[in-house]
Design a protein around this motif. Structure first.
Motif, PDB file in Angstrom:
ATOM      1  N   UNK A 499      57.819   1.933  36.328  1.00 15.66           N
ATOM      2  CA  UNK A 499      56.596   2.321  37.269  1.00 15.66           C
ATOM      3  C   UNK A 499      56.814   0.595  38.165  1.00 15.66           C
ATOM      4  N   UNK A 500      56.559   1.575  39.348  1.00 14.82           N
ATOM      5  CA  UNK A 500      57.491   0.309  40.274  1.00 14.82           C
ATOM      6  C   UNK A 500      55.724   0.153  40.940  1.00 14.82           C
ATOM      7  N   UNK A 501      55.366  -1.749  41.276  1.00 16.96           N
ATOM      8  CA  UNK A 501      54.337  -1.608  41.356  1.00 16.96           C
ATOM      9  C   UNK A 501      53.837  -1.615  42.512  1.00 16.96           C
ATOM     10  N   UNK A 502      54.741  -1.718  43.933  1.00 18.61           N
ATOM     11  CA  UNK A 502      54.428  -1.256  45.131  1.00 18.61           C
ATOM     12  C   UNK A 502      54.322  -0.112  45.578  1.00 18.61           C
ATOM     13  N   UNK A 503      53.890   1.014  44.390  1.00 14.38           N
ATOM     14  CA  UNK A 503      53.840   2.599  44.533  1.00 14.38           C
ATOM     15  C   UNK A 503      53.336   2.875  46.230  1.00 14.38           C
ATOM     16  N   UNK A 504      53.310   3.741  46.990  1.00  9.28           N
ATOM     17  CA  UNK A 504      52.289   4.745  47.964  1.00  9.28           C
ATOM     18  C   UNK A 504      51.139   4.346  46.989  1.00  9.28           C
ATOM     19  N   UNK A 505      49.654   4.423  48.126  1.00 13.14           N
ATOM     20  CA  UNK A 505      48.578   4.768  46.808  1.00 13.14           C
ATOM     21  C   UNK A 505      48.706   6.187  46.727  1.00 13.14           C
ATOM     22  N   UNK A 506      48.136   6.838  45.905  1.00 14.81           N
ATOM     23  CA  UNK A 506      47.962   7.953  45.539  1.00 14.81           C
ATOM     24  C   UNK A 506      48.626   8.894  44.104  1.00 14.81           C
ATOM     25  N   UNK A 507      49.593   8.017  44.279  1.00 14.68           N
ATOM     26  CA  UNK A 507      51.027   8.802  43.541  1.00 14.68           C
ATOM     27  C   UNK A 507      50.530   8.242  42.181  1.00 14.68           C
ATOM     28  N   UNK A 508      51.272   9.530  41.489  1.00 11.63           N
ATOM     29  CA  UNK A 508      50.943   9.352  40.398  1.00 11.63           C
ATOM     30  C   UNK A 508      52.535   9.805  39.154  1.00 11.63           C
ATOM     31  N   UNK A 509      53.394   9.800  37.735  1.00 10.68           N
ATOM     32  CA  UNK A 509      53.997   9.548  37.378  1.00 10.68           C
ATOM     33  C   UNK A 509      54.260  11.401  37.101  1.00 10.68           C
ATOM     34  N   UNK A 510      54.532  11.876  37.341  1.00 18.56           N
ATOM     35  CA  UNK A 510      55.343  13.671  37.226  1.00 18.56           C
ATOM     36  C   UNK A 510      56.166  13.527  35.774  1.00 18.56           C
ATOM     37  N   UNK A 511      56.959  13.653  35.853  1.00 17.76           N
ATOM     38  CA  UNK A 511      58.476  13.588  34.853  1.00 17.76           C
ATOM     39  C   UNK A 511      59.333  12.089  34.971  1.00 17.76           C
ATOM     40  N   UNK A 542      78.533  11.582  20.131  1.00 19.87           N
ATOM     41  CA  UNK A 542      78.802  10.592  20.784  1.00 19.87           C
ATOM     42  C   UNK A 542      77.359   9.488  20.107  1.00 19.87           C
ATOM     43  N   UNK A 543      77.556   8.691  19.904  1.00 20.51           N
ATOM     44  CA  UNK A 543      76.510   7.458  20.069  1.00 20.51           C
ATOM     45  C   UNK A 543      76.250   6.354  20.996  1.00 20.51           C
ATOM     46  N   UNK A 544      75.394   7.210  21.218  1.00 19.84           N
ATOM     47  CA  UNK A 544      75.696   6.473  23.280  1.00 19.84           C
ATOM     48  C   UNK A 544      73.967   5.413  23.098  1.00 19.84           C
ATOM     49  N   UNK A 545      74.695   4.194  23.844  1.00 18.29           N
ATOM     50  CA  UNK A 545      73.036   2.925  23.974  1.00 18.29           C
ATOM     51  C   UNK A 545      72.669   2.937  25.364  1.00 18.29           C
ATOM     52  N   UNK A 546      73.540   3.025  26.489  1.00 17.24           N
ATOM     53  CA  UNK A 546      72.766   3.144  27.651  1.00 17.24           C
ATOM     54  C   UNK A 546      72.968   3.848  28.535  1.00 17.24           C
ATOM     55  N   UNK A 547      72.115   4.842  28.766  1.00 18.03           N
ATOM     56  CA  UNK A 547      71.984   5.918  29.407  1.00 18.03           C
ATOM     57  C   UNK A 547      73.211   5.555  30.737  1.00 18.03           C
ATOM     58  N   UNK A 548      73.606   6.840  31.083  1.00 21.61           N
ATOM     59  CA  UNK A 548      74.715   6.901  32.595  1.00 21.61           C
ATOM     60  C   UNK A 548      73.668   7.297  33.866  1.00 21.61           C
ATOM     61  N   UNK A 549      71.896   7.750  33.500  1.00 25.19           N
ATOM     62  CA  UNK A 549      71.237   9.074  34.261  1.00 25.19           C
ATOM     63  C   UNK A 549      69.813   8.303  33.960  1.00 25.19           C
ATOM     64  N   UNK A 550      69.403   8.254  34.542  1.00 24.79           N
ATOM     65  CA  UNK A 550      67.717   7.662  34.240  1.00 24.79           C
ATOM     66  C   UNK A 550      66.692   8.183  36.091  1.00 24.79           C
ATOM     67  N   UNK A 551      66.878   9.092  35.293  1.00 25.82           N
ATOM     68  CA  UNK A 551      65.350   9.547  36.985  1.00 25.82           C
ATOM     69  C   UNK A 551      64.179   9.875  36.722  1.00 25.82           C
ATOM     70  N   UNK A 552      63.074   9.613  37.476  1.00 21.92           N
ATOM     71  CA  UNK A 552      61.638   8.876  37.033  1.00 21.92           C
ATOM     72  C   UNK A 552      61.330   9.701  38.478  1.00 21.92           C
ATOM     73  N   UNK A 553      60.176  11.195  38.124  1.00 25.67           N
ATOM     74  CA  UNK A 553      59.532  11.664  39.568  1.00 25.67           C
ATOM     75  C   UNK A 553      58.409  11.131  39.987  1.00 25.67           C
ATOM     76  N   UNK A 554      57.668  10.532  41.289  1.00 27.37           N
ATOM     77  CA  UNK A 554      56.603  10.597  41.308  1.00 27.37           C
ATOM     78  C   UNK A 554      55.724  11.123  42.833  1.00 27.37           C
ATOM     79  N   UNK A 555      53.938  12.037  42.403  1.00 24.36           N
ATOM     80  CA  UNK A 555      54.174  12.591  43.638  1.00 24.36           C
ATOM     81  C   UNK A 555      52.246  12.377  43.491  1.00 24.36           C
TER      82      UNK A 555
END
Length: 624
Positions: A499-511, A542-555
């Motif tokens: 979670x970035x510390x400089x998110x715009x005001x009012x934005x919360x984690x969604x998924x 497949x035993x994977x240790x490093x993610x190929x894709x990560x996605x965060x959404x804030x709303x």
């Protein structure tokens, strides 16, 4: 019509169609239950059986359940493709969908090197995405737009008629006169106290409002015509007032408004018109029961005679939503008088049968059908891909054309050829190979669901997999709580997103979601092992240790900010540093990409934000 308005209308129309279909099934069930039980269920509970129907029509969302009746009776089974037709065209999807589309595009681009993680899309997969102009997308769903326009016209017409009728009703109420004679006022207040009504209620005489009725729910008024009033004895007036106070106590005018609004939205459904008609009848009987519950049993017969007397003075139905009154047609009277004759106070209390019926009805109809992920392994590969945060298991993604000036018709023909090859390959399979493919695919699918592990499958007959020799099960994890995501991400190697510390005001984690790798040297090992096995299909965990894709959404409830990490292929690795996308600005929200260390980090917003601000947020989100 703007893109956003059209998108919202299309989504709402799709919700209306699906809700109306499910409610139609419920209406048939309620009518069957009422017919089978007949006099075994009390008047109040007969009326309450209609409430799950209204709830179903108002639900914006419902949980999925294997107990849902719609697992057996589904709209998709009766009208195939209706779900896709009432979804928003891919042109108007939000930033999350577009980000997934960019990555899928790379995998199906004939010029890209490396192994694709998804098979080439099928023409059956959904609407074709067009480029450049929203009008082309509009033409793709032209028939749906015609239906939606007709539905909207009906809604507006009925809404206009409702406003007109309400204006006339208010005018009629204004022309009435308040009844304040000592005798009538005394009977009015005595009956009001007997029914336990504490709300302020006016007592009005008017010939312009049909029959004894309650008008309004915020400031209700009981209206009775002077010509009927002069024919009534004291006990008859008390019975009529008791019925009207029962309407007020039960909030029937508000309920009638709710039913009328639902009817306006679903005007095209004849079953709903029938349901509202039946519900109004049951409402009258429930009010009779409520009134009789406050009287002595000896008054039942006199109460029934009063209703007949009112019908002799006025016969008809009060259809307006702002009215609730003592009315009925002669056809309805037999059942109503039978109930009054046999009414006893115990029947108005808690009914185990009535409550059990409502709970049983709600448990199978107020939940949606459980999505099935089973597929046909002889025509499609067992793959798993996620677009816009929703897992699509063993289903092919929407057609995404490669960027650039290409011959789309030729591209579609190539896809059709791939389908024909799959059909031919399926026919050439021996029964043993066919059985083995199906059993192994189901085994891997079950293991993936039970353990959450990721499996890669090697296809000896790659024509069955749209010309690709590899496909995947599992490897996608979804999170709705930031703490759960962070706990999982902290176990991974390499960079993650926070979670970035400089998110715009009012934005919360969604998924959030984390996906395992679909590229790397391990694919060569799988191919070699698969060929050596000689099996028609070969699977490996497949035993994977490093993610190929990560996605965060804030709303903030209206707009969305998405931050992603994606493993680059050899083609994508050639571009370094920060840069913006070159997608049409009037269709897609602007992205800022950051290529570094073999990964692509991106940020996108559904509103305008400067490139500099996006870069600051993106840098703050990447934890190495």
């Amino acid at each position: 019509m703007s893109h956003t308005l059209h998108e919202n209308l299309l989504l709402f129309f799709g919700w209306v169609i699906r809700g109306s279909f499910m409610a139609g099934i419920m209406i048939v069930l309620v009518l069957m239950l009422q017919f089978l039980l007949k006099n075994k269920i009390e008047a109040r509970w007969r009326y309450w059986l209609w409430f799950p129907v209204a709830i179903r029509l108002l639900l914006p969302w419902a949980p999925e359940s294997s107990l849902s009746l719609y697992n057996v009776l589904s709209l998709e089974a009766i009208v195939p493709g209706i779900h896709q037709q009432t979804q928003v065209s891919p042109l108007w999807k939000e930033t999350g969908r577009i980000s997934a589309a960019i990555h899928v595009e790379r995998s199906i681009n004939p010029e890209a090197s490396g192994t694709s993680e998804v098979p080439a899309p099928s023409l059956e997969s959904g609407p074709v995405q067009d480029s450049g102009y929203w009008w082309n997308g509009f033409k793709q769903i032209g028939f749906t737009n015609i239906l939606m326009s007709g539905w909207l016209a009906g809604v507006l017409l009925l809404a206009a008629k409702t406003v007109y009728d309400q204006l006339r009703l208010k005018q009629a109420l204004r022309t009435g006169r308040k009844i304040d004679t000592p005798f009538l006022s005394a009977v009015f207040h005595e009956t009001k106290q007997q029914l336990g009504v504490k709300q302020t209620v006016q007592f009005v005489a008017s010939e312009r409002i049909p029959g004894p009725a309650v008008v309004g729910f915020n400031k209700p008024a009981i209206v009775i015509s002077p010509s009927l009033l002069i024919t009534l004895q004291k006990d008859q007036l008390q019975f009529i007032l008791a019925h009207e106070f029962a309407h007020i106590q039960r909030r029937d005018v508000a309920v009638n408004w709710l039913m009328h609004i639902i009817l306006i939205i679903h005007w095209f459904n004849p079953l709903l018109w029938l349901a509202v008609h039946k519900a109004r009848q049951d409402q009258e009987m429930a009010c009779d029961a409520c009134a009789l519950n406050r009287m002595s049993p000896q008054q039942n017969n006199a109460y029934g005679q009063t209703i007949i007397h009112v019908l002799d003075h006025f016969s008809g139905n009060q259809r307006q939503p702002g009215l609730a009154g003592l009315s009925a047609t002669h056809k309805q009277m037999k059942r109503r008088l039978t109930m009054i004759k046999h009414f006893h106070k115990k029947s108005y209390r808690l009914s185990i049968l009535g409550m059990g019926m409502i709970l049983a009805l709600g448990s199978v109809t107020l939940v949606n059908a459980k999505e099935s992920d089973a597929g046909n392994v002889t025509s499609k590969a067992s793959v798993q891909s996620e677009q816009d945060g929703e897992a699509v298991v063993n289903n092919v993604p929407d057609i995404i054309y490669p960027k650039g000036d290409i011959d789309r018709e030729l591209y579609k023909k190539e896809l059709e050829k791939a389908e024909k090859k799959a059909e031919a390959a399926a026919k050439a399979l021996t029964p043993e190979d066919k059985k083995y493919i199906e059993a192994e695919t189901n085994r891997v699918k079950k293991l993936s669901e039970e353990t959450g592990d990721m499996y890669v499958l090697y296809h000896k007959y790659k024509d069955l997999n749209s010309g690709l020799d590899l496909s995947y099960w599992g490897g996608i994890e979804k999170f709705t709580a930031y703490e759960d995501y962070l706990n999982r991400a902290s176990t991974l190697e390499g960079s993650i997103l926070k979670r970035p510390a400089n998110l715009p005001e009012g934005y919360k984690f969604s998924k959030a979601r984390i996906e395992g790798p679909t590229e790397g040297k391990f694919l060569d090992e799988v191919r070699a092992e698969g060929k050596e096995s000689g099996k028609p299909i070969y699977s490996k965990k497949i035993d994977w240790k490093e993610a190929a894709t990560i996605r965060l959404e804030y709303t903030n409830g209206k707009d969305t900010l998405a931050i992603s990490k994606y493993m680059l292929d050899s083609e994508g690795s050639k571009k370094k540093g920060f840069f913006e996308d070159d997608l049409p600005a009037h269709i897609y929200p602007k992205y800022v990409f950051w290529h570094e260390g073999g990964f692509e980090y991106s940020i996108s917003t559904t509103w305008d934000m400067s490139k500099e601000q996006k870069i600051k947020i993106l840098k703050a989100a990447v934890q190495k």
